[in-house]
Design a protein around this motif. Structure first.
Motif, PDB file in Angstrom:
ATOM      1  N   ASP A  20       0.922  -1.350   0.076  1.00  0.00           N
ATOM      2  CA  ASP A  20       0.218  -0.026  -0.157  1.00  0.00           C
ATOM      3  C   ASP A  20       1.061   1.326  -0.030  1.00  0.00           C
ATOM      4  O   ASP A  20       0.282   2.558   0.092  1.00  0.00           O
ATOM      5  N   ARG A  22       2.533   2.235   2.302  1.00  0.00           N
ATOM      6  CA  ARG A  22       2.872   2.862   3.896  1.00  0.00           C
ATOM      7  C   ARG A  22       3.821   2.047   4.674  1.00  0.00           C
ATOM      8  O   ARG A  22       3.970   0.919   4.460  1.00  0.00           O
ATOM      9  N   TRP A  23       4.646   2.975   5.637  1.00  0.00           N
ATOM     10  CA  TRP A  23       5.704   2.322   6.008  1.00  0.00           C
ATOM     11  C   TRP A  23       5.186   1.722   7.587  1.00  0.00           C
ATOM     12  O   TRP A  23       4.332   2.280   8.084  1.00  0.00           O
ATOM     13  N   CYS A  61       0.515   1.334  10.579  1.00  0.00           N
ATOM     14  CA  CYS A  61       0.957   2.190   9.511  1.00  0.00           C
ATOM     15  C   CYS A  61       1.511   3.533  10.192  1.00  0.00           C
ATOM     16  O   CYS A  61       0.671   4.189  10.795  1.00  0.00           O
ATOM     17  N   GLU A  63       1.860   7.325  10.254  1.00  0.00           N
ATOM     18  CA  GLU A  63       1.072   8.611   9.749  1.00  0.00           C
ATOM     19  C   GLU A  63       1.841   9.631   9.277  1.00  0.00           C
ATOM     20  O   GLU A  63       3.033   9.682   9.941  1.00  0.00           O
TER      21      GLU A  63
END
Length: 148
Positions: A20, A22-23, A61, A63
């Motif tokens: 996706d 995201r980290w 994830c 932010e």
């Protein structure tokens, strides 16, 4: 750097990026979720701190951008993928709004349990004034910069 990170009390672990985009971060056998984490950042570059605060949502994830915590405090988490993405900003910051206009905000700099929260309706430590939205004002007028 790991010894320095441990000395600073920062978590040392593994950053992974999902499909996706995201980290996520894990250390000590757990993934960080719904919490702040003080983390050693192996991606930080020249002039950037090697340790920073990051917020992870319920799915784990990291932010970015504006974030409001459970207490209603507002934070800004660096949105640019420049080696410091996701870090909590502090001090005076120019932030571009969705309308393309830049406004200046002040975020608490002291590690006292409220570091990074945006000041509202009053004076920043240097005497600069902010309105109820946290925007820097001079004589009641929001100070802005147009697109850069």
């Amino acid at each position: 750097a790991d010894a320095a990170a441990m000395a600073a009390g920062a978590a040392v672990g593994v950053w992974t990026i999902g499909e996706d985009g995201r980290w996520r971060f894990s250390a000590g056998g757990r993934t960080y979720q719904n919490e702040w984490a003080y983390i050693y950042n192996p991606y930080s570059g020249a002039g950037q701190e090697p340790f920073d605060w990051f917020w992870f949502d319920a799915s784990g994830c990291m932010e970015v951008g504006w974030f409001t915590d459970r207490d209603g405090s507002r934070y800004y988490l660096w949105p640019v993928s420049d080696g410091a993405m996701g870090r909590m900003v502090t001090g005076w910051q120019w932030i571009q709004g969705e309308d393309g206009t830049w406004r200046r905000y002040y975020f608490h700099t002291i590690s006292d349990g409220t570091k990074g929260h945006m000041y509202r309706s009053g004076a920043a430590p240097d005497g600069g004034m902010v309105n109820e939205n946290g925007e820097w004002v001079v004589d009641g007028a929001v100070q802005i910069k147009k697109g850069e």
